[in-house]
Design an enzyme around this catalytic site. Structure first.
Site, PDB file in Angstrom:
ATOM      1  N   LYS A 105     -22.338  -7.909  79.341  1.00  0.00           N
ATOM      2  CA  LYS A 105     -23.698  -7.569  79.761  1.00  0.00           C
ATOM      3  C   LYS A 105     -23.661  -7.142  81.217  1.00  0.00           C
ATOM      4  O   LYS A 105     -22.813  -7.599  81.984  1.00  0.00           O
ATOM      5  CB  LYS A 105     -24.638  -8.778  79.612  1.00  0.00           C
TER       6      LYS A 105
HETATM    7  P1  NAD Z   1     -38.615  -3.684  76.994  1.00  0.00           P
HETATM    8  O1  NAD Z   1     -38.502  -3.649  78.461  1.00  0.00           O
HETATM    9  O2  NAD Z   1     -38.763  -2.415  76.243  1.00  0.00           O
HETATM   10  O3  NAD Z   1     -39.854  -4.602  76.576  1.00  0.00           O
HETATM   11  C1  NAD Z   1     -40.082  -5.887  77.061  1.00  0.00           C
HETATM   12  C2  NAD Z   1     -41.533  -6.234  76.739  1.00  0.00           C
HETATM   13  O4  NAD Z   1     -41.791  -7.588  77.100  1.00  0.00           O
HETATM   14  C3  NAD Z   1     -42.546  -5.390  77.501  1.00  0.00           C
HETATM   15  O5  NAD Z   1     -43.658  -5.143  76.651  1.00  0.00           O
HETATM   16  C4  NAD Z   1     -42.980  -6.310  78.647  1.00  0.00           C
HETATM   17  O6  NAD Z   1     -44.276  -6.001  79.127  1.00  0.00           O
HETATM   18  C5  NAD Z   1     -42.944  -7.638  77.934  1.00  0.00           C
HETATM   19  N1  NAD Z   1     -42.818  -8.798  78.793  1.00  0.00           N
HETATM   20  C6  NAD Z   1     -42.017  -8.972  79.876  1.00  0.00           C
HETATM   21  N2  NAD Z   1     -42.196 -10.207  80.368  1.00  0.00           N
HETATM   22  C7  NAD Z   1     -43.103 -10.818  79.573  1.00  0.00           C
HETATM   23  C8  NAD Z   1     -43.693 -12.080  79.540  1.00  0.00           C
HETATM   24  N3  NAD Z   1     -43.386 -13.015  80.445  1.00  0.00           N
HETATM   25  N4  NAD Z   1     -44.574 -12.360  78.559  1.00  0.00           N
HETATM   26  C9  NAD Z   1     -44.893 -11.428  77.633  1.00  0.00           C
HETATM   27  N5  NAD Z   1     -44.384 -10.215  77.609  1.00  0.00           N
HETATM   28  C10 NAD Z   1     -43.493  -9.916  78.555  1.00  0.00           C
HETATM   29  O7  NAD Z   1     -37.356  -4.535  76.488  1.00  0.00           O
HETATM   30  P2  NAD Z   1     -36.722  -4.545  75.040  1.00  0.00           P
HETATM   31  O8  NAD Z   1     -35.588  -3.602  75.023  1.00  0.00           O
HETATM   32  O9  NAD Z   1     -37.811  -4.457  74.019  1.00  0.00           O
HETATM   33  O10 NAD Z   1     -36.085  -6.019  75.022  1.00  0.00           O
HETATM   34  C11 NAD Z   1     -36.863  -7.170  74.706  1.00  0.00           C
HETATM   35  C12 NAD Z   1     -35.932  -8.313  74.386  1.00  0.00           C
HETATM   36  O11 NAD Z   1     -35.082  -7.937  73.297  1.00  0.00           O
HETATM   37  C13 NAD Z   1     -34.987  -8.721  75.522  1.00  0.00           C
HETATM   38  O12 NAD Z   1     -34.756 -10.110  75.437  1.00  0.00           O
HETATM   39  C14 NAD Z   1     -33.700  -7.984  75.188  1.00  0.00           C
HETATM   40  O13 NAD Z   1     -32.559  -8.606  75.741  1.00  0.00           O
HETATM   41  C15 NAD Z   1     -33.722  -8.118  73.681  1.00  0.00           C
HETATM   42  N6  NAD Z   1     -32.901  -7.115  72.987  1.00  0.00           N
HETATM   43  C16 NAD Z   1     -33.090  -5.783  73.170  1.00  0.00           C
HETATM   44  C17 NAD Z   1     -32.326  -4.869  72.465  1.00  0.00           C
HETATM   45  C18 NAD Z   1     -32.563  -3.398  72.538  1.00  0.00           C
HETATM   46  O14 NAD Z   1     -31.930  -2.651  71.762  1.00  0.00           O
HETATM   47  N7  NAD Z   1     -33.427  -2.920  73.391  1.00  0.00           N
HETATM   48  C19 NAD Z   1     -31.318  -5.332  71.596  1.00  0.00           C
HETATM   49  C20 NAD Z   1     -31.149  -6.708  71.428  1.00  0.00           C
HETATM   50  C21 NAD Z   1     -31.951  -7.595  72.127  1.00  0.00           C
END
Ligand code: NAD
Length: 418
Positions: A105
């Site tokens: 990461k």
């Molecule tokens: P992103 O930045 O697109 O979205 C994150 C969302 O969470 C946004 O809507 C933001 O406003 C919201 N947010 C942030 N802090 C918050 C809080 N305290 N309370 C409520 N909402 C909050 O990110 P993403 O890519 O959707 O990733 C989200 C999660 O999924 C992360 O934990 C990431 O590690 C995990 N993840 C992402 C991927 C991927 O392919 N993008 C893959 C596996 C895991």
């Protein structure tokens, strides 16, 4: 972010899984330490001519089962312990779904919303130059994570390719299609969450139609999961983003909310629709639903709020949303937690397809991507539920046991160098 150290979560889960497998400490001790931790500081010229110093990280947790793989996060609160935890979760995620990668990461401590597009581009390129010695299609392959996207991956690919003197699309995944990205990659993590919810409910209650759900974090992962579950007939009554939450007992209009959020700068706190109530993020987590999908950040379900969770199922779309202490409370309450390493593995599975296509200079159609994703994930879900029945443990411990077994087997076969 509170003072909680997410790497403690990792150690506790590895130890639980090792106890279940009755492993000797010498067999698994190396899995508790990242293989390599790189911390860099680098200057970026801002648009006004000033220079700012940023801190970045790349942690490679394990390369025992293949090249390291894991996303890059841009976030002001990120620190080395968080990146170490995220890297370890990637190792276990790749092992539990049986794809030939280890885990890594990366992150930059920055609030990207405060940067212009040109500043973000310069920051990304300089960060890439800093981690360049340890990344590459055969070593370590980054991908998008929180606050990074296809454009950022495009800049990383270009920087790496310029330094090598030829195009190297396989150095990152999650790229735009035009430069070697895979069809279906943007939706893959959310699609995987939908598949996990569907397959889990099948084992307990049957159909998804009318089942109430809440999604915390309507970003890339949360909004796609919400859209696909809504299309399957789920009643999504609560959603949130960083600005707050929305609630509508009859089921929110998910397509309208996603359309609204697609306009840059729009936040849910300003969303208006008849009958839709504004609630806090805390209320979203404790809303009266059958399935709760945390899809935002780590450490959202803690010992402070676990007792108030009303959902029967928690499907972890985010990485590490539940603390170890909360897990114990949820288990006592009989709430089934489908762990992150399984529920959000859709993204890395399709990243693997993207890398395979890049290496072979092939382009799969979207049907092949989605069908192969479904096949790999359903097999993994089945194996985790079977392990749960065999070990009589939680889904999380069973998933970790399955993954740890694969990891220590690879280590045993390779043995210790020299
Ligand atoms: P992103 O930045 O697109 O979205 C994150 C969302 O969470 C946004 O809507 C933001 O406003 C919201 N947010 C942030 N802090 C918050 C809080 N305290 N309370 C409520 N909402 C909050 O990110 P993403 O890519 O959707 O990733 C989200 C999660 O999924 C992360 O934990 C990431 O590690 C995990 N993840 C992402 C991927 C991927 O392919 N993008 C893959 C596996 C895991």
């Amino acid at each position: 972010m509170n003072n909680y150290n997410p790497y403690d979560n990792v150690i506790a889960t590895i130890k639980n899984a090792a106890n279940l497998l009755k492993l000797d400490e010498s067999e698994y001790i190396a899995t508790m330490y990242p293989e390599r931790e790189l911390k860099i500081s680098f200057p970026v010229r801002m648009d006004d001519g000033s220079v700012q110093i940023f801190e970045g990280y790349r942690v490679q947790h394990s390369s025992s089962r293949g090249p390291c793989k894991g996303g890059i996060r841009f976030h002001p609160d990120v620190d080395l312990n968080e990146v170490k935890a995220l890297a370890a979760w990637m190792t276990f995620k790749c092992a539990v779904v049986g794809i030939p990668y280890g885990g890594a990461k990366g992150a930059v401590k920055v609030d990207p919303s405060k940067l212009s597009e040109t500043e973000l581009c310069r920051l990304t390129r300089r960060y890439t130059a800093g981690i360049l010695p340890i990344i590459g299609p055969e070593q370590d392959i980054p991908a998008p994570d929180v606050n990074t996207n296809g454009q950022v991956m495009g800049w990383i690919m270009d920087t790496y390719s310029m330094m090598k003197g030829h195009a190297v699309p396989g150095v990152v995944t999650g790229k735009p299609i035009e430069i070697g990205g895979s069809l279906g990659r943007v939706e893959a993590t959310g699609r995987g969450v939908m598949i996990t919810v569907r397959e889990t409910l099948k084992r307990y209650d049957g159909p998804i139609e009318g089942t109430t759900m809440a999604v915390q974090g309507m970003g890339n992962v949360g909004s796609v999961a919400a859209k696909l579950l809504h299309e399957l007939g789920a009643k999504i009554v609560a959603v949130s983003d960083v600005s707050g939450g929305l609630y509508y007992a009859e089921g929110l209009n998910i397509p309208a909310i996603i359309k609204y959020l697609s306009i840059k700068g729009n936040l849910l706190k300003d969303y208006n629709e008849d009958g839709v109530e504004h609630i806090t993020n805390a209320q979203v987590l404790t809303s009266d639903v059958h399935v709760l999908i945390p899809a935002a950040m780590e450490n959202q379900i803690t010992e402070q709020n676990a007792d108030n969770i009303k959902a029967k199922f928690i499907v972890e779309a985010a990485n590490g949303p539940t603390t170890v202490a909360a897990d114990t409370i949820l288990e006592k309450k009989g709430i089934q937690v489908v762990p992150d390493i399984l529920a959000n593995a859709g993204g890395v599975i399709v990243s693997y397809f993207e890398w395979v296509q890049n290496i072979q200079s092939l382009c799969w159609d979207e049907k092949k991507v989605n069908e192969t994703l479904n096949q790999i994930l359903c097999k993994a879900i089945n194996e985790v539920f079977t392990a749960r029945d065999e070990y009589q443990a939680s889904l999380r411990t069973s998933a970790y046991a399955l993954a740890l077994n694969r990891l220590v087997t690879a280590k045993r076969i390779r043995s210790i160098f020299p």
